[in-house]
Design an enzyme around this catalytic site. Structure first.
Site, PDB file in Angstrom:
ATOM      1  N   CYS A  87       0.870  -1.176   0.000  1.00  0.00           N
ATOM      2  CA  CYS A  87       0.000   0.000   0.000  1.00  0.00           C
ATOM      3  C   CYS A  87       0.905   1.224   0.000  1.00  0.00           C
ATOM      4  O   CYS A  87       1.760   1.349  -0.862  1.00  0.00           O
ATOM      5  CB  CYS A  87      -0.975  -0.030   1.174  1.00  0.00           C
ATOM      6  SG  CYS A  87      -0.192  -0.142   2.792  1.00  0.00           S
TER       7      CYS A  87
ATOM      8  N   ARG B 224      -2.135  -0.911   5.503  1.00  0.00           N
ATOM      9  CA  ARG B 224      -3.334  -1.439   4.846  1.00  0.00           C
ATOM     10  C   ARG B 224      -3.034  -2.781   4.182  1.00  0.00           C
ATOM     11  O   ARG B 224      -3.889  -3.668   4.123  1.00  0.00           O
ATOM     12  CB  ARG B 224      -3.849  -0.431   3.801  1.00  0.00           C
ATOM     13  CG  ARG B 224      -4.524   0.778   4.401  1.00  0.00           C
ATOM     14  CD  ARG B 224      -4.884   1.813   3.348  1.00  0.00           C
ATOM     15  NE  ARG B 224      -3.721   2.549   2.869  1.00  0.00           N
ATOM     16  CZ  ARG B 224      -3.739   3.443   1.890  1.00  0.00           C
ATOM     17  NH1 ARG B 224      -4.871   3.701   1.270  1.00  0.00           N
ATOM     18  NH2 ARG B 224      -2.640   4.081   1.535  1.00  0.00           N
TER      19      ARG B 224
END
Lengths: 279, 97
Positions: free
Chosen positions: A233, A238
């Site tokens: 990410c 994430r």
């Protein structure tokens, strides 16, 4: 490994609030959230000051991790239950980090802090006092951690999963939209990476979607589950969420999280970058 | 802190001429709502970002120019609002749940 081994719900946590074998740990991007209120008995880990080396860009080394967990009163025999804000992004990152250093008895609270708050469950301000331990960590398990050369070697060969939002993947945004957009790295994504935003794996309340939905999501977007996979990410939090989905919930082997992620890749000289929404 | 502050949080320290800001505050019966979670969805409805409201019910996003949906999740409530973001401008929303 099944969902019940790695994920617990709020009722389970409430039933184990006084269980001495369980340690609740809150991990947030907004590190002041804990001070405003946390689940009773939970200790805090600061993903930045506790888990990152203070000088070079890397994780804290094994002795520092051992000292950290010992000081927080987390022992090798404890079941660690992680939760946090941002739909468990940083709790997932900490989960992956605990696994990286060999702690197997670790679970996530499904829905994290958000669902707990939206359900109006109790948060307290009292800081728990825990007895220090003598924690012993393993060497880093780099079979779950990707480095930049792994990413370059994976272009067109392995599954590369970019879990940022479509606007970050295409290059229209450089950071998640709760952060200022003036950033030093180039916009775009790693060529041949597919864009499967982390958010597609979660419901609005932050809980994970069911296994059938998740398998359909990744296979439908072109991930060949027989191949090795690297998720990335912007800074690796994430993509730790997506690593958790693929490796822990779905049991897919050979999935790595690239924690250097776009802030490293997008700053490298000479590497290929693709712009646009992909094919 | 009593009562919501009109407009979004203080934006000093950010060069707003380089940002397309969407911000605002969430109230219920005139009082700020905290905690509430504010999600920013892109033109196709895909999630782009989420922030919890501040103690005064405020939130802010740094978007790209275009059309967005702001979705507010509060205990027992969910509200959607469409909004346009432009570079160098601040779109202010007052949302009631």
């Amino acid at each position: 490994m099944s969902r019940a081994d790695v994920l617990v719900d709020a009722d389970w946590v409430e039933a184990h609030l006084d269980d001495p074998s369980v340690v609740l740990v809150e991990v947030d991007e907004d590190t002041t959230a804990y001070e405003k209120g946390h689940i009773r008995g939970a200790v805090r880990l600061d993903w930045k000051t506790d888990l990152q080396d203070p000088v070079k860009r890397d994780f804290v080394d094994r002795p520092t991790f051992e000292a950290l967990l010992s000081e927080r009163g987390i022992g090798n025999d404890h079941t660690v239950v992680l939760y946090g804000g941002n739909n468990n992004w940083f709790a997932s990152y900490a989960y992956w980090y605990f696994r990286l250093y060999g702690h197997d008895a670790v679970k996530l609270l499904d829905g994290g802090r958000k669902k707990w708050e939206l359900d109006s469950r109790e948060l307290v301000a009292d800081i728990p006092e825990r007895t220090p331990t003598s924690y012993a960590a393993s060497e880093q398990d780099t079979s779950i951690r990707a480095f930049r050369d792994d990413v370059l070697a994976a272009i067109g060969v392995e599954n590369l999963v970019d879990v940022r939002s479509p606007d970050e993947y295409s290059g229209r945004l450089l950071a998640p939209a709760h952060l200022p957009q003036e950033q030093s790295q180039r916009p775009g994504h790693v060529p041949t990476a597919v864009n499967i935003p982390w958010s597609k794996a979660a419901n609005d309340d932050g809980t994970f979607r069911d296994d059938d939905d998740l398998t359909t999501l990744y296979v439908g977007a072109g991930v060949d589950l027989a191949k090795d996979t690297i998720a990335y990410c912007r800074i690796g939090e994430r993509s730790a969420h997506t690593w958790f989905v693929l490796h822990e919930l779905l049991g897919v082997q050979n999935v790595k999280n690239y924690d250097g992620s776009w802030t490293e890749y997008g700053s490298l000289v000479g590497v290929p970058i693709e712009l646009g929404d992909g094919s | 802190m009593c009562g919501a502050v009109a407009g979004g949080p203080d934006i000093s320290g950010v060069d707003a001429t380089k940002e397309a800001v969407i911000q605002g505050f969430v109230t219920k019966g005139g009082d700020p709502v905290s905690p509430a979670y504010v999600r920013l969805l892109d033109g196709s409805g895909e999630f782009t970002a989420e922030v919890p409201t501040s103690a005064t019910g405020q939130f802010r996003f740094f978007a790209a120019p275009g059309t967005w949906t702001v979705r507010v999740l509060a205990p027992g409530a969910s509200v959607d609002r469409a909004v346009r973001a432009e570079l160098g401008e601040v779109a202010d929303l007052a949302i009631t749940v």
